[in-house]
Design an enzyme around this catalytic site. Structure first.
Site, short mmCIF file in Angstrom:
data_model
loop_
_atom_site.label_atom_id
_atom_site.label_comp_id
_atom_site.label_asym_id
_atom_site.label_seq_id
_atom_site.Cartn_x
_atom_site.Cartn_y
_atom_site.Cartn_z
CD GLU A 209 17.52 89.45 -5.65
OE1 GLU A 209 16.60 89.70 -5.60
OE2 GLU A 209 18.03 90.77 -6.55
CB CYS A 243 12.06 85.74 -0.73
SG CYS A 243 12.17 85.44 -2.51
#
Lengths: 468, 488
Positions: A209, A243
C-alpha cells in the site's frame, strides 16, 4: 539473523494448528476489540504526543474505523471461512468442487506512522481472521504509539502466535531476510521496492500500500462552498499526512478565483482564525518531515496560511496559487497541510495532466455534472476514485482499498483483507466409482474417444446449435 | 537490445491509444484468436508433435480443447465480468453510488513454458485480452517449433502492436524483464520465478507465478486400487511425466506397495501396449539436458518396472521405483519425467507429516473410499490445488482458481480468475455535491454532540439484525434532517 528465533517460534506455533479453528480466531479478534476499548485513552494520548493528533481524528481513524472493520469481520467470519462451491462442467457434475480458504502461515505486517494504530490493526484483523500467525512491526517514527503497541498489544493476544517487533531501518532489513508466507507493507514506493525484492528471494507474496500525488479536479460547474469544505477537510485532516489526501487541485483560472475565498472560509470555520490554537489541527510528526514539507512552501504564491513554527512542527493550513508543474511542491507527494492549485484550461487538459504522471492511490473529481465526473473516471487510472468528496471511499468496508502501478499492488478492507491473507485453494473431490466416464481420456487414443472428450469437457457457446 | 524497448514501447503506446478497451474490440480479437486455433489446428498439432513427440489426439485434448473452452467462456461472459460491480453501502453512503470498476492494467507480459507450449501461452493471453490489456507474448525457446509457430501466426490474426510475440533465450528474456510491465505472468521453475519477481520488484509490477514442486499422491489402504492406479497412471505418464501437476511421488502403506506396482504395470500395458517405445501415444523428454537430469535421479534406485532408455530419441520408459528413501536425489527436486517413486508411510498421519515438512506443492492428491480421510488430508495440508480420488482434473474446471502457494507460486488464473488477475479493481464512490448537512458531523470544530452523532452514524454494531438496520436507517434519515435544521 537476530530474528530467526522469533520467526521459527511462530512457525512452530503455526504448525501446531492452533490458529485454525473459528473459535480461536474469534477469541483473538474479540481480544483485539477489548484492546481498542480498554486502551482507548492511551491510544488517544500516544497519537497526540506523536503528532498532536486531534482527539476526534484519532477517535475516528484509530478507534471507530478499526471497530467497524473488526465488527464486520466478527459478523461475517464464519461465512467467509466456508468452502465456496463452484459451478461444474459436464465431466465433474457428480463431484464436489469448491474453493477452500487456507491460511498462509506466518505473515509480516509493516505499518507506517501516520495512522499508527489503524494501519497495522486493520491488516491484523484480516491476518488473524484468515488463521495466520503474525509478526507486527509498527513504525519507529511514531515513538509513543510504537511503545504502546509493543508493551500492551501482546497482553491481549496469544503471544505464541502473535509478536510485536520494534525495529528501525537496519533491523527491519534484517527482519526481511527471514522467510514469511505473506508480507503486508504500507509506506513509500521506494521502500515498497526494497520489501518486494526481499520477498522475491523467498517467493513470498506481498501487498504494497504505497502512495503518490492524488489529483483533485474541480470543474467550473459546482457548488464552490461545498467543494471547498470537502477538499479542505480531506487535505488538512491529520495535517495532510494521509496517503489518500487530495494532494493538489486542478481547475480553471476562474475556479481558482472562486475557490480561494471559499477555502479561506472553510479553514476559518474548521480551525478558527488562528489554527495553531485549534485543538482540532495536528502537527508534523518529526523534524526531518517538517523540514521537507516546509521547503515545499517556496512554490507558486502563498494565498492562504504559510506560517510555520519549527519548535512545534506546526505548518498552518496553506493554499498555494499559480503553481507550475515544475515547482518543487509538484515533484513529490506532499504529505503535509499544503494545497497547491494548478491551473488547467479545461477537463481534457486536467485528464492529460493526470495521465502523464504515475498512477496515484486516489483521484477526486468535483462537478455538479455527473457526466464530467464519469469522464474523469473513465479516462484515468488510480487505486480508487471518489466523485464529489474526498477520503470517504476508504471508509466503506465493502470497497477494496489499494493502489495500482506506483501506488501499490493488492488490496484490503472488509472481506478483501481476509482474502488477501488466505490462499484460495481449488479443490475437486471426485467419485471413486463411475470409472466408465473417464475412459475417453485414456490411451490408446481414437477419434471416437476424442469426440467424447470434446463433448464432456468442452464449454459450448450458448445459442450455438451443435447440429451445425 | 533496443528491440525489446521498442516492442514494449509500441505496445504501451497502442494501449494508451485506448483501442484495446472497448468490449467490442476485445471480443473481436478473441474471435480472431478462436479462428486462428481452428484454421491453424494442423500446424499447431504438428509443432507440438515436433517439440514433444506428442500425437495429434493428445495435443488436441491437452492444448487445443482447453483453449477453445476458455475462449468460449470469455466471449460469453465478458460483458458481465467487465461490468461495474455494486457493493454494499453504509448509512452515510446510502444515497451514493458505490461500486468496483474493473479496468485493464496496461501492458501484460506472458511468459510461457515448454511442456504445454501452446496452452500455457494462449490461456493467459485470452484472459489478458479479455481484461483489455496490451500483451507481450514470450513463448519458451525450449519448445522451439511451437514458439516459432506462435511468432508466425499470432500477428496474422491479432492486432500486431497490441499483442506482439517476442522470441529468444535467456539473454533476450533478461533484457525483456528490464522493461516495465503492469503485470507479469510466468510459468516455469521456482528458481526462475525468483528472478522474475526480483525484476518485477524494480517496477512494483504485480506478478502471477505458476511454478512447481513435488505433488504428492497419498493412496489409502481403504481404496479401489485398480481405479486409483489407472487414474494415477494416466496423470503421471501423460506428456512423459512433464506436467507441473503430475503426481510426483506416491505415499502408501508398505502392504499395498506391490499391488500398486502390479496395477500400474497392468494399466501401462493397457495404455501403451507391449512395446511402449513403438506406441504413437507416448511422448519423449523434451531435450538431452532434461533427459540426463532425469537419468541422474535414477542412480542407486530400485527399479520395480521400466527403466529402459534411449538417449538418441530422449526416450525414457514409464518407470516405477520402490522402497525409495526420503533423502534420495529423486526426492529432492521435481522429477518432471516418467519416473514414479513409491515411499512407505504407516498411516495417514505420517503421510500428512511427510507432506507438511516439505515445500507447499502445486497439487496434492489423495485416494480413499473414506471421505473423512480425504477431508482430513485437505484440511491438514496446504497446496496450490487438490484433486481427491483422481489426478490433474481440478485443472480442467475453469471455475476453480489455478495457481500455487509458497514455493509453488502465487496468484491464480483460469476462467474468470484470469480476467480478475489481469484487471485493476478500482473502487468508486460517487457522492452528491448537495446534502452537505450530513457531512457537518465530521467537520471541525469538534464538539461532544458531533462526536456522539459520528459514533451513532458510523459505528457498525456487532451482530445487528435486519430489523435493527431498518430502524437505524430511518433514525439516520431523521437525524440528518434534524442536523440540517439545527445547523441552518
Amino acid at each position: 539473523n537476530p530474528y530467526a528465533g522469533l520467526v521459527s517460534r511462530l512457525r512452530e506455533a503455526w504448525l501446531s494448528r492452533r490458529t485454525r479453528s473459528l473459535e480461536y480466531r474469534m477469541a483473538q479478534l474479540e481480544a483485539l476489540g477489548r484492546f481498542l476499548e480498554e486502551k482507548k485513552q492511551d491510544i488517544l494520548q500516544a497519537t497526540a504526543l506523536d503528532m498532536h493528533k486531534p482527539n476526534f481524528e484519532a477517535y475516528f481513524s484509530e478507534i471507530l474505523l478499526c471497530k467497524n472493520e473488526l465488527n464486520d469481520t466478527l459478523n461475517n467470519l464464519s461465512h467467509w471461512m466456508k468452502d465456496e462451491h463452484v459451478d461444474k462442467n459436464l465431466v465433474t457434475q457428480l463431484d464436489s468442487a469448491f474453493i477452500r480458504k487456507d491460511p498462509h502461515g506466518v505473515v509480516l505486517i509493516i505499518a507506517p506512522w501516520n495512522y499508527p494504530i489503524h494501519l497495522f490493526f486493520v491488516p491484523l484483523i484480516g491476518a488473524i481472521a484468515a488463521g495466520n500467525c503474525v509478526v507486527i512491526k509498527p513504525s519507529e517514527i511514531a515513538k509513543n504509539t510504537e511503545k504502546l503497541v509493543a508493551e500492551m498489544l501482546t497482553c491481549y493476544l496469544d503471544s505464541d502466535c502473535f509478536a510485536v517487533v520494534t525495529a528501525g531501518v537496519e533491523e527491519t532489513t534484517r527482519l526481511l531476510e527471514n522467510k514469511f508466507d505473506y508480507i503486508f507493507f504500507t509506506g513509500v514506493p521506494r521502500v515498497g521496492r526494497i520489501v518486494m525484492s526481499a520477498a522475491a528471494k523467498h517467493l513470498t507474496p506481498v501487498t504494497l500500500e504505497l502512495g503518490g500525488k492524488n489529483p483533485c479536479y474541480v470543474s467550473n460547474t459546482c457548488d464552490v462552498q461545498n467543494v471547498a469544505r470537502r477538499v479542505a477537510w480531506g487535505r488538512f485532516f491529520n495535517a495532510g499526512q494521509t496517503c489518500v489526501a487530495p494532494d493538489y487541485i486542478l481547475c480553471s483560472v476562474e475556479m481558482q478565483e472562486k475557490l480561494m475565498p471559499a477555502l479561506r472560509e472553510a479553514i476559518t470555520e474548521f480551525y478558527g482564525p488562528e489554527p495553531r490554537n485549534s485543538p482540532d489541527f495536528a502537527r508534523i510528526v518529526g523534524d526531518k518531515q517538517f523540514k521537507r514539507v516546509r521547503a515545499l512552501l517556496s512554490s507558486g504564491r502563498v494565498a492562504i496560511g504559510g506560517q510555520t513554527d519549527e519548535k512545534e512542527r506546526y505548518i498552518a493550513p496553506t493554499v498555494l496559487a499559480d503553481v507550475q508543474p515544475s515547482d518543487p511542491v509538484m515533484q513529490e507527494e506532499i504529505f503535509g497541510p499544503i494545497l497547491p492549485i494548478v491551473v488547467v484550461a479545461n477537463m481534457d487538459e486536467a485528464i492529460d495532466f493526470i495521465n502523464a504522471r504515475p498512477r496515484p492511490l486516489a483521484i477526486y473529481a468535483f462537478s455538479c455534472d455527473s457526466k464530467e465526473v464519469n469522464q474523469v473516471l473513465e479516462r484515468t487510472s488510480s487505486g480508487g476514485f471518489c466523485g464529489n468528496d474526498t477520503l470517504m471511499n476508504v471508509t466503506l468496508t465493502s470497497l477494496p482499498f489499494g493502489g495500482v502501478g506506483n501506488s501499490g499492488l493488492g488490496k484490503y478492507h472488509g472481506k478483501f483483507t481476509f482474502d488477501t491473507f488466505s490462499h484460495h485453494r481449488g479443490c475437486l473431490h471426485r467419485n471413486m466409482g463411475l470409472e466408465a466416464i473417464n475412459s475417453p481420456r485414456y490411451p490408446p487414443y481414437t477419434q471416437q474417444k476424442l469426440g467424447l472428450m470434446t463433448a464432456t469437457f468442452e464449454i459450448k457457446r450458448k445459442g450455438m446449435c451443435t447440429l451445425l | 537490445m533496443r528491440r525489446m524497448e521498442e516492442v514494449v514501447g509500441r505496445a504501451r503506446a497502442a494501449f494508451k491509444s485506448g483501442r484495446s478497451r472497448p468490449l467490442e474490440f476485445r471480443l473481436q480479437q478473441l474471435r480472431n484468436l478462436e479462428r486462428m486455433v481452428v484454421e491453424k489446428e494442423r500446424e499447431i498439432l504438428a509443432a507440438i508433435g515436433a517439440d514433444l513427440h506428442k500425437c495429434g489426439h493428445n495435443a488436441y485434448s491437452h492444448e487445443i480443447m482447453g483453449v477453445l473452452g476458455e475462449l468460449a467462456l470469455a466471449m460469453e461472459k465478458l460483458p458481465s465480468w467487465a461490468a461495474p460491480r455494486p457493493v454494499k453501502k453504509n448509512f452515510l453512503t446510502l444515497r451514493d453510488e458505490a461500486y468496483i470498476h474493473p479496468e485493464p492494467l496496461g501492458v501484460v507480459l506472458v511468459m510461457g513454458a515448454w511442456n504445454y507450449p501452446f496452452v500455457l501461452v494462449v490461456q493467459p493471453l485470452i484472459g489478458a485480452i479479455a481484461a483489455g490489456n496490451a500483451v507481450v507474448v514470450k513463448p519458451s525457446e525450449v519448445s522451439e517449433h511451437t514458439s516459432q509457430l506462435i511468432a508466425d501466426i499470432l500477428p496474422q490474426y491479432l492486432d500486431r502492436e497490441l499483442y506482439p510475440v517476442v522470441t529468444g533465450g535467456v539473454p533476450e528474456t533478461t533484457e525483456l524483464l528490464t522493461q516495465r510491465f503492469d503485470h507479469i505472468i510466468y510459468t516455469g521453475s521456482s528458481a526462475v520465478g525468483k528472478i522474475v519477481m526480483a525484476a518485477a520488484a524494480k517496477h512494483l509490477t504485480p506478478v502471477t507465478l505458476e511454478l512447481g514442486g513435488k505433488s504428492p499422491c497419498y493412496i489409502d489402504t481403504d481404496c479401489d486400487l485398480a481405479v486409483a492406479c489407472r487414474r494415477i497412471t494416466w496423470g503421471k505418464y501423460m506428456n512423459c511425466g512433464q506436467t507441473c501437476i503430475a503426481p510426483d511421488y506416491i505415499l502408501c502403506h508398505p502392504s499395498i506397495q506391490s499391488q500398486v506396482v502390479e496395477n500400474i504395470k497392468a494399466t501401462l500395458r493397457e495404455f501403451y501396449g507391449e512395446d511402449v517405445k513403438k506406441c504413437p501415444d507416448y511422448e519423449r523428454i523434451v531435450n538431452k539436458r532434461h533427459f540426463k537430469r532425469i537419468m541422474n535421479l535414477l542412480e542407486g534406485q530400485k527399479i520395480a518396472y521400466g527403466g529402459e532408455t534411449d538417449e538418441a530419441s530422449c526416450f525414457i520408459a514409464p518407470t516405477i521405483l520402490t522402497d525409495v528413501s526420503a533423502e534420495s536425489k529423486v526426492m529432492e527436486e521435481e522429477i518432471f519425467g516418467p519416473v514414479l517413486p513409491i515411499l512407505s508411510v504407516r498411516n495417514v498421519d505420517e503421510a500428512i507429516e511427510f507432506i507438511n515438512h516439505r515445500e507447499k506443492p502445486l497439487a496434492l492428491y489423495v485416494f480413499s473410499n473414506d471421505k473423512k480421510v480425504i477431508k482430513r488430508v485437505i484440511s491438514e495440508t496446504s497446496s496450490g490445488g487438490v484433486t481427491g480420488n483422481d489426478v490433474i482434473m481440478h485443472f480442467f474446471l475453469a471455475t476453480l482458481p489455478f495457481g500455487g502457494v509458497g514455493n509453488s507460486g502465487m496468484g491464480a488464473y483460469h476462467g474468470k480468475h484470469s480476467f480478475d488477475t489481469f484487471s485493476h479493481h478500482r473502487s468508486c464512490l460517487i457522492k452528491d455535491l448537495k446534502m452537505e448537512s450530513t457531512n457537518a458531523v465530521r467537520y471541525p470544530p469538534i464538539t461532544e454532540k458531533k462526536l456522539g452523532l459520528a459514533k451513532f452514524f458510523l459505528l457498525k454494531r456487532f451482530n445487528k439484525g435486519r430489523v435493527g438496520l431498518l430502524v437505524l436507517t430511518l433514525l439516520g434519515i431523521v437525524a440528518a434532517v434534524v442536523i440540517k435544521v439545527s445547523c441552518s
